[in-house]
Design an enzyme around this catalytic site. Structure first.
Site, PDB file in Angstrom:
ATOM      1  N   TRP A 101       0.781  -1.313   0.080  1.00  0.00           N
ATOM      2  CA  TRP A 101      -0.120   0.003  -0.046  1.00  0.00           C
ATOM      3  C   TRP A 101       0.991   1.073  -0.056  1.00  0.00           C
ATOM      4  O   TRP A 101       0.431   2.270  -0.667  1.00  0.00           O
ATOM      5  CB  TRP A 101      -1.178  -0.033   1.212  1.00  0.00           C
ATOM      6  CG  TRP A 101      -2.015  -1.099   0.998  1.00  0.00           C
ATOM      7  CD1 TRP A 101      -2.287  -2.124   1.743  1.00  0.00           C
ATOM      8  CD2 TRP A 101      -3.136  -1.062   0.011  1.00  0.00           C
ATOM      9  NE1 TRP A 101      -3.421  -2.908   1.088  1.00  0.00           N
ATOM     10  CE2 TRP A 101      -3.835  -2.271   0.077  1.00  0.00           C
ATOM     11  CE3 TRP A 101      -3.361  -0.334  -0.966  1.00  0.00           C
ATOM     12  CZ2 TRP A 101      -4.821  -2.538  -0.892  1.00  0.00           C
ATOM     13  CZ3 TRP A 101      -4.413  -0.547  -1.949  1.00  0.00           C
ATOM     14  CH2 TRP A 101      -4.999  -1.841  -1.804  1.00  0.00           C
ATOM     15  N   ASP A 169      -1.029   7.201   6.149  1.00  0.00           N
ATOM     16  CA  ASP A 169      -2.085   6.186   5.946  1.00  0.00           C
ATOM     17  C   ASP A 169      -2.260   5.211   7.101  1.00  0.00           C
ATOM     18  O   ASP A 169      -1.513   4.251   7.406  1.00  0.00           O
ATOM     19  CB  ASP A 169      -1.820   5.354   4.605  1.00  0.00           C
ATOM     20  CG  ASP A 169      -2.720   4.372   4.240  1.00  0.00           C
ATOM     21  OD1 ASP A 169      -3.872   4.208   5.023  1.00  0.00           O
ATOM     22  OD2 ASP A 169      -2.599   3.739   3.210  1.00  0.00           O
ATOM     23  N   LYS A 193     -12.582  -1.196   8.544  1.00  0.00           N
ATOM     24  CA  LYS A 193     -11.810  -2.084   9.415  1.00  0.00           C
ATOM     25  C   LYS A 193     -11.891  -1.834  10.682  1.00  0.00           C
ATOM     26  O   LYS A 193     -12.392  -2.643  11.422  1.00  0.00           O
ATOM     27  CB  LYS A 193     -10.309  -1.920   8.804  1.00  0.00           C
ATOM     28  CG  LYS A 193     -10.031  -2.014   7.302  1.00  0.00           C
ATOM     29  CD  LYS A 193      -8.724  -1.952   7.246  1.00  0.00           C
ATOM     30  CE  LYS A 193      -8.025  -1.889   5.704  1.00  0.00           C
ATOM     31  NZ  LYS A 193      -8.452  -3.141   5.158  1.00  0.00           N
TER      32      LYS A 193
END
Length: 358
Positions: A101, A169, A193
């Site tokens: 990511w 992030d 999440k």
């Protein structure tokens, strides 16, 4: 049979949140309208979004000079929006590469002409540990960091020191462990999440960093902040679900208590893996994630057998990401300790059976 969902996302929701959603589906606050029908221009929703922002600000101790945005497009869209809004002086960002990511964040920034320099990487160690980083240049608009690596299973418990603006992030450990917001110029996270359901992304950004140049409206943090995240119709239901999750988190004692619980859950599984003769977690212990725990047997056929048997026991979605294989248990905030105990009990039984047979 009780089902425990170990998916990396969308993830399971807290039971009290699901119960409240069920109650509000037919008629929200006796309005005669479903919570999925209320207008984003209504007083009902004004209260929902205001409460969610206030609760988030309280839980994370977000200073007044940071804007909170509730946006659409996922964290992936922020890979583009962040450099557009923040990379305005040098058009150059530094990337701490810790896996898939973080790499994607750099690739998307480069597509709009932002210069990206990898300032640290652990690629040569297959991302099994975090890289060391020290400032080598102060001509970056910001340094990008992925606080928790969902696929690789690493996480920063201690942030690297930098003279540059730090952007995080935080998608997969948002609200799961404590960070000091003032250590960042901006934080962003998908909701699916630890905060609620898919369709909502939170951006927390220091106000002096935005509004530097005109941008397309839906990517302009300053304009979105001025419009209270409602330049167009926002993800009403997702913001409502996030608001319920934030209240649940406050009720259990906040992020400090949640991190304590998450450490207990992850320790339960790590302790089993560390003594196992069949399973391995390949991550450097000091860099292990609290929320995403990958593990392998080294035998792909055995992995597939385990995944199938686990699903039959109600332990679902433990298949590892396609990039790394094996298994992965995602222990987000809503996963109860009972689920982790059920998983370790199953793994122990599975190991004993196969070792006995062989």
């Amino acid at each position: 049979m009780t089902v425990y969902n170990f998916s990396a996302g969308p993830a399971m929701l807290p039971k009290p949140v699901l119960a409240q959603i069920k109650e509000d589906i037919p008629s929200f606050q006796n309005s005669g309208m479903s919570v999925m029908e209320i207008s984003h221009r209504s007083d009902l929703f004004d209260n929902v979004i205001a409460d969610a922002k206030n609760d988030l600000r309280e839980l994370m101790n977000i200073p007044d000079n940071y804007k909170i945005l509730f946006l659409q497009g996922g964290a992936t869209l922020q890979f583009t929006a962040l450099p557009m809004n923040l990379a305005t002086q040098y058009n150059h960002i530094g990337l701490i590469d810790t896996g898939h990511w973080s790499t994607r964040a750099g690739e998307e920034a480069e597509k709009i002409g932002t210069e990206v320099t990898t300032v640290a990487t652990s690629k040569n160690n297959d991302y099994h540990q975090l890289p060391e980083y020290t400032d080598d240049d102060n001509r970056y608009d910001y340094i990008h960091l992925t606080t928790n690596n969902t696929i690789e299973g690493t996480a920063f418990s201690k942030l690297p020191k930098t003279k540059n603006v730090l952007v995080g992030d935080m998608s997969s450990n948002f609200l799961a462990q404590q960070y000091n917001v003032e250590d960042f110029g901006a934080i962003y996270a998908g909701a699916q999440k630890n905060l609620g359901i898919a369709g909502l992304t939170v951006v927390i950004v220091r106000e002096d960093l935005i509004g530097k140049k005109p941008l397309p409206s839906m990517l302009d943090y300053q304009l979105l902040a001025n419009k209270n995240s409602m330049l167009n119709t926002p993800p009403v239901f997702a913001i409502y679900a996030a608001g319920l999750t934030l209240k649940w988190l406050k009720d259990i004692g906040g992020i400090a208590e949640m991190e304590k619980i998450n450490r207990q859950k992850s320790n339960q599984l790590y302790q089993f893996l560390d003594q196992s003769k069949m399973f391995n977690n390949l991550i450097k212990p000091a860099d292990r994630s609290l929320t995403n725990i990958p593990f392998v047997t080294g035998n792909k056929e055995l992995d597939q057998e385990l995944i199938a048997q686990a699903s039959d026991r109600g332990l679902v979605n433990i298949k590892g990401h396609r990039l790394v294989g094996g298994m992965r248990a995602s222990l987000y905030n809503a996963m109860p300790m009972e689920g982790v105990v059920a998983l370790t009990d199953f793994l122990e039984e599975f190991e004993a059976k196969h070792l006995e047979e062989n």
